[in-house]
Scaffold this active site. Sequence first.
Site, mmCIF file in Angstrom:
data_model
loop_
_atom_site.group_PDB
_atom_site.id
_atom_site.type_symbol
_atom_site.label_atom_id
_atom_site.label_comp_id
_atom_site.label_asym_id
_atom_site.label_seq_id
_atom_site.Cartn_x
_atom_site.Cartn_y
_atom_site.Cartn_z
ATOM 1 N N GLY A 35 0.934 -1.125 -0.012
ATOM 2 C CA GLY A 35 -0.172 0.033 0.110
ATOM 3 C C GLY A 35 0.735 1.344 0.055
ATOM 4 N N HIS B 289 -15.312 -6.659 -36.209
ATOM 5 C CA HIS B 289 -14.917 -7.953 -36.442
ATOM 6 C C HIS B 289 -13.653 -8.060 -36.983
ATOM 7 C CE1 HIS B 289 -15.469 -12.416 -36.232
ATOM 8 N NE2 HIS B 289 -15.344 -12.277 -37.364
#
Length: 468
Positions: free
Chosen positions: A272, A444
């Site tokens: 952290g 696509h």
Amino acid sequence: MSPDKVYDIFVVGGGPAGYAAAIYAAKKGLKVGLAEKDKPGGTCLNRGCIPTKTYCASAELMMKMRESGEFGIKQSDINPQIDFSELFRRKESIVNKQVEGIRQLIKGNRIDYYEGDAFIESPEKVLISPKSSDEKIFVDFRYLLICTGSEPSGIRGVEVDHKYILDSTDILSLQELPRSLLIIGGGVIGVEFAMIMSVFGVKVYLVEILKRLIATEDMMASRIVQNRLKSLGAEVYTDVGIENLSLSGEGVNALLSNKKNIVVDRVLIAAGRRPVTNMSDSLKRELVNEKGFIVVDDYLKTKIDNIYAAGDVIGGMMLAHKAHYDGEIAVDNILGKNHKADYSAVPAVVYTHPEVASAGISEEKAKLKGIDVKVGRFFVASNGMAMARNATEGFVKIISEKESGRIIGGTIVSESASEMVTALTLAIKEKMTFDNIHDLIWPHPTISESVGEAMRDIRGMAIHKVGI
Ligand code: NAI
């Protein structure tokens, strides 16, 4: 003592919150001053995101090269090796180019840039100790924006000696790879370094005190990352803490809470970060909470009318893009715009392989909050582009509010998840529902079609999936 300069806005801290806010304010026509004690770009550019991602890119390429057989490429006589000094040089060069770019932007936007430590004495007074001289500079301003960021926080009882026991800044400064590395903390920094170092051939031990890695992410994402780390040779211990660390010879001896003893060359503490502030005690008493964060309202204003704060120093998600967002919100409000900060759709990315990208609320959190959800899912394994790229591990999960159909969160675990998550961010931010997105045209072939399919799966309408 009269001020050397008077500004509309004076920004303290030149990281993603500070430099972006300064440029934004200058573009809005304000007279802006900016102080930075180190180099512009802050933790993200100099000691965080960018150097780490440079290493990630090499690790990813290395992994692809190892998979070359899967792509029909024989490399019997090629044995890819990491040249760490070249990799280090590449990282430094990319960082330096970016730092120079920010310097040019600051200059080009006519921002007065002060390279030096800025001490906030009072709501009216900032004193800068420039790097280049002993003479302090006193600046005055109408508004002050504090963007002083954060630093690695360490863990109780363990002293980071910056030689054997390192923080994330130290590990990015290493010029030679250790043979073995114990990483304490399986959050974002921990798993990213565990993957990079494992691919680079370092023996990695990863210890996480919670029951799973990257615990803020979807449970299945944690599992995929943990399995991938194991397949790369890392030893992962969850639900395990550190009982003792002691220097031994040229390394470190670690005793884990499961009684396992590990001897390693280096230890990385990735447990952290904590906020950084540089102000008088009286101001601290007024502005800062018990954890050291500056307290702000929804408009990023502190308790003092002319002082705003943005980025890691105010807490919340400690991410560069969130900091940048904060910076602009604060400037808007200084300009009287009444712009409320909205953190409902902050994307977060863990740069593992596959990447983990998420935005909004997770399924677990939604359930904890009592929100009735409908979840759309799609596995990347069925996607043609993912197959072509040999990147079939992963999934997309979309969380919607059952009643309204509104998309409120989601997770993408896939190659290039970081590049796809914006579609999800947009859907959450714009409060889109199934009806808004079911007929969106996805190019696509792309892996991003999986995001569209998962969105359609909220109503059982994914075309490449059986069942309702
Ligand atoms: P983190 O909060 O993400 O993870 C720290 C982990 O250490 C937690 O899982 C915690 O349970 C564990 N831990 C704490 N004490 C421990 C102990 N004594 N023994 C074992 N485990 C222990 O913090 P991290 O990874 O240091 O990152 C700091 C910040 O930087 C985070 O807010 C993160 O979001 C940000 N960051 C973002 C990146 C990105 O966007 N890709 C990359 C790196 C950092």
